[in-house]
Design a protein around this motif. Structure first.
Motif, PDB file in Angstrom:
ATOM      1  N   GLN A  13      27.088  15.696 -25.718  1.00 52.45           N
ATOM      2  CA  GLN A  13      27.692  14.712 -26.250  1.00 52.45           C
ATOM      3  C   GLN A  13      28.728  13.971 -25.651  1.00 52.45           C
ATOM      4  N   ARG A  14      29.148  12.716 -26.330  1.00 51.63           N
ATOM      5  CA  ARG A  14      30.061  11.961 -25.311  1.00 51.63           C
ATOM      6  C   ARG A  14      30.778  12.009 -26.502  1.00 51.63           C
ATOM      7  N   VAL A  15      32.516  12.472 -26.380  1.00 56.23           N
ATOM      8  CA  VAL A  15      33.486  12.332 -26.622  1.00 56.23           C
ATOM      9  C   VAL A  15      34.999  11.817 -26.590  1.00 56.23           C
ATOM     10  N   VAL A  16      35.484  11.882 -27.445  1.00 56.40           N
ATOM     11  CA  VAL A  16      36.800  11.050 -26.868  1.00 56.40           C
ATOM     12  C   VAL A  16      37.796  12.604 -27.472  1.00 56.40           C
ATOM     13  N   ALA A  17      39.139  11.880 -26.437  1.00 58.61           N
ATOM     14  CA  ALA A  17      40.256  13.016 -27.407  1.00 58.61           C
ATOM     15  C   ALA A  17      40.875  11.774 -28.060  1.00 58.61           C
ATOM     16  N   GLY A  18      41.163  12.706 -29.298  1.00 57.59           N
ATOM     17  CA  GLY A  18      41.974  12.013 -29.950  1.00 57.59           C
ATOM     18  C   GLY A  18      43.370  11.908 -30.227  1.00 57.59           C
ATOM     19  N   ILE A  19      44.124  12.760 -28.931  1.00 58.14           N
ATOM     20  CA  ILE A  19      45.300  13.206 -29.348  1.00 58.14           C
ATOM     21  C   ILE A  19      45.396  13.489 -27.696  1.00 58.14           C
ATOM     22  N   ASP A  20      46.489  13.615 -27.128  1.00 59.03           N
ATOM     23  CA  ASP A  20      46.979  14.169 -25.557  1.00 59.03           C
ATOM     24  C   ASP A  20      46.467  15.463 -25.886  1.00 59.03           C
ATOM     25  N   ALA A  34      51.736  21.074 -19.007  1.00 54.32           N
ATOM     26  CA  ALA A  34      51.685  19.732 -18.199  1.00 54.32           C
ATOM     27  C   ALA A  34      50.103  18.180 -19.188  1.00 54.32           C
ATOM     28  N   LEU A  35      50.777  17.948 -18.950  1.00 59.01           N
ATOM     29  CA  LEU A  35      49.473  16.649 -19.690  1.00 59.01           C
ATOM     30  C   LEU A  35      47.298  16.847 -18.912  1.00 59.01           C
ATOM     31  N   LEU A  36      46.745  17.601 -19.963  1.00 58.29           N
ATOM     32  CA  LEU A  36      45.761  17.568 -19.060  1.00 58.29           C
ATOM     33  C   LEU A  36      45.094  16.513 -19.121  1.00 58.29           C
ATOM     34  N   VAL A  37      45.243  16.102 -20.225  1.00 56.28           N
ATOM     35  CA  VAL A  37      44.218  14.473 -20.704  1.00 56.28           C
ATOM     36  C   VAL A  37      45.161  14.032 -22.064  1.00 56.28           C
ATOM     37  N   GLU A  38      44.968  12.351 -21.526  1.00 57.44           N
ATOM     38  CA  GLU A  38      45.250  11.559 -22.808  1.00 57.44           C
ATOM     39  C   GLU A  38      44.504  10.964 -23.446  1.00 57.44           C
ATOM     40  N   ARG A  39      45.091  10.847 -24.886  1.00 54.52           N
ATOM     41  CA  ARG A  39      45.064  10.263 -25.898  1.00 54.52           C
ATOM     42  C   ARG A  39      43.999   8.760 -25.650  1.00 54.52           C
ATOM     43  N   GLY A  40      42.160   8.786 -25.808  1.00 50.86           N
ATOM     44  CA  GLY A  40      41.463   8.144 -25.822  1.00 50.86           C
ATOM     45  C   GLY A  40      40.313   8.312 -24.214  1.00 50.86           C
ATOM     46  N   TYR A  59      35.147  23.373 -27.816  1.00 50.38           N
ATOM     47  CA  TYR A  59      34.272  22.818 -27.255  1.00 50.38           C
ATOM     48  C   TYR A  59      35.443  22.672 -25.302  1.00 50.38           C
ATOM     49  N   MET A  60      34.296  23.135 -25.097  1.00 52.77           N
ATOM     50  CA  MET A  60      34.146  23.004 -23.503  1.00 52.77           C
ATOM     51  C   MET A  60      33.727  21.136 -23.487  1.00 52.77           C
ATOM     52  N   VAL A  61      34.838  20.773 -22.999  1.00 55.04           N
ATOM     53  CA  VAL A  61      34.876  19.310 -23.367  1.00 55.04           C
ATOM     54  C   VAL A  61      35.013  18.910 -21.381  1.00 55.04           C
ATOM     55  N   GLU A  62      34.109  18.300 -20.503  1.00 55.62           N
ATOM     56  CA  GLU A  62      34.406  17.765 -19.042  1.00 55.62           C
ATOM     57  C   GLU A  62      35.162  17.046 -19.352  1.00 55.62           C
ATOM     58  N   PHE A  63      36.672  16.383 -19.311  1.00 55.33           N
ATOM     59  CA  PHE A  63      37.089  14.882 -19.003  1.00 55.33           C
ATOM     60  C   PHE A  63      37.176  14.316 -17.575  1.00 55.33           C
ATOM     61  N   PRO A  64      36.541  13.464 -16.954  1.00 51.13           N
ATOM     62  CA  PRO A  64      36.585  12.885 -15.801  1.00 51.13           C
ATOM     63  C   PRO A  64      38.717  12.560 -15.017  1.00 51.13           C
ATOM     64  N   GLY A  65      38.798  13.761 -13.831  1.00 52.55           N
ATOM     65  CA  GLY A  65      40.091  13.474 -13.913  1.00 52.55           C
ATOM     66  C   GLY A  65      40.922  14.321 -14.340  1.00 52.55           C
ATOM     67  N   GLY A  66      40.856  15.338 -14.826  1.00 50.29           N
ATOM     68  CA  GLY A  66      41.268  16.387 -16.332  1.00 50.29           C
ATOM     69  C   GLY A  66      40.531  17.416 -15.854  1.00 50.29           C
ATOM     70  N   GLY A  67      39.011  17.593 -15.438  1.00 55.65           N
ATOM     71  CA  GLY A  67      38.359  18.898 -15.546  1.00 55.65           C
ATOM     72  C   GLY A  67      38.164  19.247 -17.082  1.00 55.65           C
ATOM     73  N   VAL A  68      37.874  20.882 -17.307  1.00 55.39           N
ATOM     74  CA  VAL A  68      36.713  20.901 -18.330  1.00 55.39           C
ATOM     75  C   VAL A  68      38.145  21.688 -18.897  1.00 55.39           C
ATOM     76  N   GLU A  73      37.538  20.763 -32.858  1.00 52.46           N
ATOM     77  CA  GLU A  73      37.061  19.601 -33.518  1.00 52.46           C
ATOM     78  C   GLU A  73      38.011  18.736 -33.995  1.00 52.46           C
ATOM     79  N   GLU A  74      39.381  19.108 -34.313  1.00 52.22           N
ATOM     80  CA  GLU A  74      39.937  17.820 -34.534  1.00 52.22           C
ATOM     81  C   GLU A  74      41.024  17.111 -33.580  1.00 52.22           C
ATOM     82  N   GLU A  75      40.739  18.030 -32.692  1.00 53.38           N
ATOM     83  CA  GLU A  75      41.184  16.979 -31.562  1.00 53.38           C
ATOM     84  C   GLU A  75      39.818  15.895 -30.280  1.00 53.38           C
ATOM     85  N   ILE A  76      39.012  15.998 -31.202  1.00 54.50           N
ATOM     86  CA  ILE A  76      38.215  15.035 -30.700  1.00 54.50           C
ATOM     87  C   ILE A  76      37.606  14.640 -31.275  1.00 54.50           C
TER      88      ILE A  76
END
Length: 79
Positions: A13-20, A34-40, A59-68, A73-76
């Protein structure tokens, strides 16, 4: 897997980061806090697991440029 709480998201499933998302020490090769993934940022759930003690889905989420990155649940949110 026997979950104490049913997972809200599924593998692939595609998800979006709700927070940094910051390094909580899980990534020793990265600076602490360190910031791993930016909100959005949009990513894809690549694994659904369960927190051993609390039984909540993780959930292990793969973000382009941020890795896995491990997310709760409350973060995505659905993309």
């Amino acid at each position: 897997m026997d979950y104490s709480r049913t997972p809200k998201f599924r593998w692939g499933q595609r998800v979006v980061a709700g927070i940094d998302l910051f390094n909580d020490g899980s990534y020793p090769e990265r600076e602490a806090e360190a910031l791993l993934v930016e909100r959005g940022a949009t990513g894809e759930v690549v694994q659904v697991g369960q927190h051993e003690e609390s039984g909540v889905p993780v959930y292990m989420v793969e973000f382009p440029g941020g890795g896995v990155v491990g997310c709760m649940e409350e973060e995505i949110a659905p993309a």
